[in-house]
Write a protein that holds these residues in place. Sequence first.
Motif, PDB file in Angstrom:
ATOM      1  N   ARG B  14      17.893 -59.188 -23.078  1.00 19.84           N
ATOM      2  CA  ARG B  14      16.990 -59.681 -22.050  1.00 19.84           C
ATOM      3  C   ARG B  14      16.032 -58.577 -21.606  1.00 19.84           C
ATOM      4  NH1 ARG B  14      19.687 -61.111 -17.339  1.00 19.84           N
ATOM      5  NH2 ARG B  14      21.487 -61.706 -18.576  1.00 19.84           N
ATOM      6  N   LEU B  16      14.790 -56.450 -23.428  1.00 18.38           N
ATOM      7  CA  LEU B  16      13.747 -56.366 -24.455  1.00 18.38           C
ATOM      8  C   LEU B  16      12.842 -57.595 -24.428  1.00 18.38           C
ATOM      9  CD1 LEU B  16      15.712 -55.016 -27.530  1.00 18.38           C
ATOM     10  CD2 LEU B  16      14.437 -53.754 -25.817  1.00 18.38           C
ATOM     11  N   GLY B  17      13.201 -58.601 -23.660  1.00 18.86           N
ATOM     12  CA  GLY B  17      12.503 -59.877 -23.719  1.00 18.86           C
ATOM     13  C   GLY B  17      11.268 -59.968 -22.861  1.00 18.86           C
ATOM     14  N   HIS B  18      10.397 -59.007 -22.992  1.00 21.86           N
ATOM     15  CA  HIS B  18       9.154 -59.032 -22.216  1.00 21.86           C
ATOM     16  C   HIS B  18       8.081 -58.271 -22.977  1.00 21.86           C
ATOM     17  CE1 HIS B  18       6.219 -58.246 -19.113  1.00 21.86           C
ATOM     18  NE2 HIS B  18       6.826 -59.103 -18.329  1.00 21.86           N
ATOM     19  N   PRO B  19       6.918 -58.907 -23.161  1.00 19.04           N
ATOM     20  CA  PRO B  19       5.868 -58.301 -23.981  1.00 19.04           C
ATOM     21  C   PRO B  19       5.533 -56.868 -23.577  1.00 19.04           C
ATOM     22  CG  PRO B  19       5.235 -60.507 -23.309  1.00 19.04           C
ATOM     23  CD  PRO B  19       6.517 -60.203 -22.613  1.00 19.04           C
ATOM     24  N   ILE B  22       8.297 -54.458 -24.603  1.00 22.39           N
ATOM     25  CA  ILE B  22       8.272 -54.226 -26.046  1.00 22.39           C
ATOM     26  C   ILE B  22       7.167 -53.238 -26.382  1.00 22.39           C
ATOM     27  CG2 ILE B  22       7.686 -55.267 -28.268  1.00 22.39           C
ATOM     28  CD1 ILE B  22      10.321 -56.145 -27.535  1.00 22.39           C
ATOM     29  N   ARG B  23       6.020 -53.514 -25.817  1.00 18.54           N
ATOM     30  CA  ARG B  23       4.842 -52.669 -26.058  1.00 18.54           C
ATOM     31  C   ARG B  23       5.138 -51.225 -25.685  1.00 18.54           C
ATOM     32  NH1 ARG B  23       1.413 -52.004 -28.601  1.00 18.54           N
ATOM     33  NH2 ARG B  23      -0.837 -52.023 -28.340  1.00 18.54           N
TER      34      ARG B  23
END
Lengths: 115, 115
Positions: B14, B16-19, B22-23
């Motif tokens: 979770r 990691l679950g965000h743009p 991640i960027r």
Amino acid sequence: MAVPLYQAKAEFFRTLGHPARIRVLELLSERDHAVHELLDGIDIEPSNLSQQLAVLRRAGLVEQRREGGQVLYSVSVPEVRDLLLSARVIIRGVLADRVELRDELATAAAAGRSR
Amino acid sequence: MAVPLYQAKAEFFRTLGHPARIRVLELLSERDHAVHELLDGIDIEPSNLSQQLAVLRRAGLVEQRREGGQVLYSVSVPEVRDLLLSARVIIRGVLADRVELRDELATAAAAGRSR
DNA sequence: CGCGCACTTACGCAATTCTTCAAGTCGTAC
DNA sequence: GTACGACTTGAAGAATTGCGTAAGTGCGCG
């Protein structure tokens, strides 16, 4: 591709971001399971499991097929197994770090008290 | 450990679950970046970026250090880079499947119309 | 000291996600 | 045909997460 790939990545990780869904993928990476078998290994209500399965299906990570009176699920992307494994490694690392940190703090606090 | 490991896994995914997150991880896996550098590459507001960085920090995935007038971030778990790479592979696979499916449907529909 | 830059935190509202209950589908067996 | 087991779907409320504005912290510099 001009399309934001990191957007797709985030979405992908979000679909993994749920305990039941992780559990399902782990069970399915051992072997195919019928829904009621999954249900035995995951403590949630049938309808909830069904919803989580739908999420995984929409993401293209699992496939369903009917067989006799039951519905069988299988992982459609074998690499997921590897991903779960490397995640496990990372998590162990992170958790270990946290324990060390906690221990250090505890030790420091004890030293502080005794001084 | 009796503690649900899959719970920890879900939490991990979770985060990691965000743009934006991640960027950030992608940029940081190239080299360390100051916050304002990240900001140049990520089109969100400073306060928002700060929040996302806080999430990553709490998860133990990045570390911050002060240097001169700025704050530098670095990834604290190198394996994350591998994880992002395997995620990319999986996503390509899944997206490719979807395109095939879409094409099949389109073809079937066209065939239906022409019949 | 006091100003400004780089960043972080607080907080409130909007949007998304989770969970459960109720109802519905689909095959199989009686 | 109808009854039942195995699942799925829909809808609604609760709980989380995300985002912007505004206020704060900490440092370095004139």
